[in-house]
Design a protein around this motif. Sequence first.
Motif, PDB file in Angstrom:
ATOM      1  N   GLU A 228      -8.310 -10.407   2.137  1.00 57.68           N
ATOM      2  CA  GLU A 228      -7.833  -9.270   2.061  1.00 57.68           C
ATOM      3  C   GLU A 228      -6.533  -8.968   2.512  1.00 57.68           C
ATOM      4  OE1 GLU A 228      -9.722  -7.042   1.196  1.00 57.68           O
ATOM      5  OE2 GLU A 228     -11.543  -7.849   1.170  1.00 57.68           O
ATOM      6  N   TRP A 229      -5.881 -10.140   2.860  1.00 53.61           N
ATOM      7  CA  TRP A 229      -4.311 -10.235   3.380  1.00 53.61           C
ATOM      8  C   TRP A 229      -3.384 -11.245   2.845  1.00 53.61           C
ATOM      9  CZ3 TRP A 229      -2.518 -12.728   8.491  1.00 53.61           C
ATOM     10  CH2 TRP A 229      -1.267 -12.425   8.562  1.00 53.61           C
ATOM     11  N   ALA A 230      -3.854 -12.561   2.729  1.00 52.41           N
ATOM     12  CA  ALA A 230      -3.021 -13.410   2.488  1.00 52.41           C
ATOM     13  C   ALA A 230      -2.764 -13.634   0.998  1.00 52.41           C
ATOM     14  CB  ALA A 230      -3.513 -14.890   3.370  1.00 52.41           C
ATOM     15  N   ARG A 231      -3.348 -13.116   0.325  1.00 50.88           N
ATOM     16  CA  ARG A 231      -3.449 -13.399  -1.453  1.00 50.88           C
ATOM     17  C   ARG A 231      -1.951 -12.326  -1.984  1.00 50.88           C
ATOM     18  NH1 ARG A 231      -8.606 -13.381  -4.650  1.00 50.88           N
ATOM     19  NH2 ARG A 231      -8.437 -11.164  -3.290  1.00 50.88           N
ATOM     20  N   PHE A 232      -1.382 -12.990  -2.686  1.00 50.55           N
ATOM     21  CA  PHE A 232      -0.153 -12.255  -3.061  1.00 50.55           C
ATOM     22  C   PHE A 232      -0.754 -10.896  -4.115  1.00 50.55           C
ATOM     23  CE2 PHE A 232       3.022 -11.271  -6.314  1.00 50.55           C
ATOM     24  CZ  PHE A 232       4.140 -10.709  -5.350  1.00 50.55           C
ATOM     25  N   LEU A 233      -1.751 -11.184  -4.878  1.00 47.35           N
ATOM     26  CA  LEU A 233      -2.314 -10.075  -5.545  1.00 47.35           C
ATOM     27  C   LEU A 233      -2.822  -8.787  -4.820  1.00 47.35           C
ATOM     28  CD1 LEU A 233      -4.425 -12.091  -7.977  1.00 47.35           C
ATOM     29  CD2 LEU A 233      -2.149 -10.956  -8.524  1.00 47.35           C
ATOM     30  N   ARG A 234      -2.801  -9.197  -3.330  1.00 45.22           N
ATOM     31  CA  ARG A 234      -3.021  -7.869  -2.546  1.00 45.22           C
ATOM     32  C   ARG A 234      -1.690  -7.319  -1.931  1.00 45.22           C
ATOM     33  NH1 ARG A 234      -8.222  -6.884  -3.432  1.00 45.22           N
ATOM     34  NH2 ARG A 234      -8.668  -6.183  -1.233  1.00 45.22           N
TER      35      ARG A 234
END
Length: 866
Positions: A228-234
């Motif tokens: 929910e936080w560490a992926r760039f798509l978010r």
Amino acid sequence: MRPSSRWLCLRMIDKRHQSKDSIFFRDGVRRIDFVLSYVDDLNKEWEKKLERRKEFESNLQKAGLELETEDKKESEDGKIYFVKIHAPWEVLITYAEVLNIKVPIKENDIPSMVENPLDCMLAPLRLPEKVMHPEPDYFTAPFSKEKQELYLINDKSTFFSPSMRNRIVNYILTRCPYGTEEGKKKFGIKRLLNNGTYSAAYPLHDCQYWKKANDPNCDNERYTLYMEWARFLRFYKEQPLDLIRKYYGEKIGIYFAWLGFYTEMLFLAAVVGLICFLYGLFTMNENMSSKEICDPAVGGEIIMCPLCDRKCDYWRLNTTCESSEYSHLFDNVATVFFAIFMGIWVTLFLEFWKRRQARLKYEWDLVDFEEEQQQLQLRPEYEAKCTQKKKNPVTQEMEPYLPLTSQAVRFCISGTTVLFWVSLIIASMIAVIVYRLAVYAAFASLMENTRTLQPISGLLTPQLATSVTASCLNFVIIMILNFLYERIAIWITDMEIPRTHMEYENRLTMKMFLFQFVNYYSSCFYVAFFKGKFVGYPGAYTYMFNSWRNEECDPAGCLIELTTQLTIVMAGKQIWGNIQEAIVPWICNWWGRRKARNNPENLYSRWEQDHDLQTFGALGLFYEYLEMVIQFGFITLFVASFPLAPLLALMNNILEIRVDSWKLTTQYRRPVAAKAHSIGVWQEILNGMAVLSVVTNAFIVSFTSDMIPRLVYYYAYSEDEDSPMSGYINNSLSVFQISDFPDENKPQLNPENLVICRYRDYRYPPDHERRYLHSMQFWHILAAKLAFIIIMEHVVFIVKFFVAWMIPDVPADVKAKIKREKYLTQKILHEYELEKLKERLCQGDKQATEKEFIATEGRMELSRAM
């Protein structure tokens, strides 16, 4: 069967009853709160290290901690021992009271904030409620062993969160003794790590980041943070700050809260800056100055004086046609507006951040947390190095102290070293300036056609070529000096032996920021405020070290060169920083875990997986703040020269949030949780830079841009009512008679029939009685520049102070909630004390207990009155 295969099978049998993701002891009940690792290398220090470990682990057990050792035969490489540490309930409650940890006493029943009507529009940016708020809100109070029944203890194994547990264990580890050497008491895991007794000490992540753990007792918070936080798509989603705080502690949580808020505020500055840039782009064709420079009948007929001695030749003004056109992108009337706007934006950012910080302090139970509490906790290094003792006036206990004479000597050495390194940075900048002066003639000889006096290089003028190459060279020097003085700053601070962790961080912060400030901004200050200001005039030039003639600005001004310098250094730093933060840790982890990928998964335990990750370190967050504060300086101190700087910073920060979260969640061991109720000394640094930015931008508009001379010409010297700016270029160039050139300045080749040349200044012509002295127009322009600086500074400062006064640091609803919660908490505690006293009344000792009862009732009435 081969020996290696047989060994793998034996390990699989030994570990068949334990999941590779287990975060518990072999009994599956006691949680692993910390892990120590060491390699049993048989060298000359082996016996000494073994003795230290035995003593240290024995003292840990005496302190109440429980240990379980994994033999090296059970490790992935067959070399590393792992000591797992568990803090039982009695240890946790003892040190929770020592550390003044707040715990729940009652669920918070204060109504939440009124919903924002725009929430429906912001729904795509929101995260699920269970991610944003992973636990209920409670009234809290500092833990006390004597009042355990007061607290909401439903399950002792989960009452203290993993971050609280690892903070408590780390506190014990940093103060646990392991013997004496040379008559001095030795203690602390940090010293054992430094001398190689242990190779690592870290708390565990709760699961793999890419999938949930099979253990139902695992919270899987790391997996949630990654998804929910560490992926760039978010990148467009809000940050789960409560979950970050719960998993990593308040200190890391407040950093990401600040970085997120800073990025949100940058959006407004980026939009306004983009509008100012587009205004310059759309009005390029209307710029009379560049039109005259490019006009063959005007700029093509103006012969300019050589820009260097002997080797440089005369050149036509239209050589700088393209650069003058592009300079209008940044040097126009919108520049003044944007400089004023950014002065106000900085104030809004800092004031609104104070409000946001106050709200977080309330929501995260940090209202009563004061830094003074940390001052009572001495650094282990301070306790170890200071053998003399005196009574602490606060605690009334004997504690180590550093004599005043020793402090004075250490500060003198520290100050001398700092001055030396600052001087070295300034010397490197001077070396770059000398490079600019030395290579300019070479570029000029390559790019000019001395026979026709026509440009052959188009956009790439000698000034621009010199500026670009010098900026790149300066950036390389900055990176090299960064590598050196980071270590010097840490060494100096260690030598000073600061008393507390807060004092240590503050001292290191000030030194590092001073170094970085001089290193990154010195070249920009040179271009903005010194280049082209002390040139002299043909026949009487000013020289550096009596060897190199000082640089002149482009006829279109120095602003385009400042923009070039700023873009290269700022963009280069951000690109290099992201490479260091993301790619380097990933490569190191990939290389370190390359062997483990060939083994069955159940042979690669949770503590081994975390051991192979990178160490975030005690100063990991310090470098993140430093990087962002230096960027803040670029977009505030010199923003008048580059309106797109906030846009570049915005794009970088959107990436920075995800890079920082990704590396923290996937590439680094779990940091030890720490408390912090603010961004600390960085707040004062930001305030100082906000004030300085008003001054620098006022000076840039006045002395670096061409705005004030144009306005003076427009209102005082223009003779064409239909086109007021017509003739400005000719007016801004003075006349020099080439026969007045001294032999040492005269060009080697002189075109035929050339009598005069022009140069950028306001001086009387050679046929005037005050030949080559500054004209009256020069003094008019200087007066206008000084007046503009005074007016702009006063206007911006008045608005800044008015805005700061209008916006309270703590929101009104937060103030009310703080008072309400304090009242209710005191009420709960008083009612608890009254109940205990009533019980004691029933059991005996009536007279003494009645006095306590009356005193308690009095305190209750007093708190109600307050």
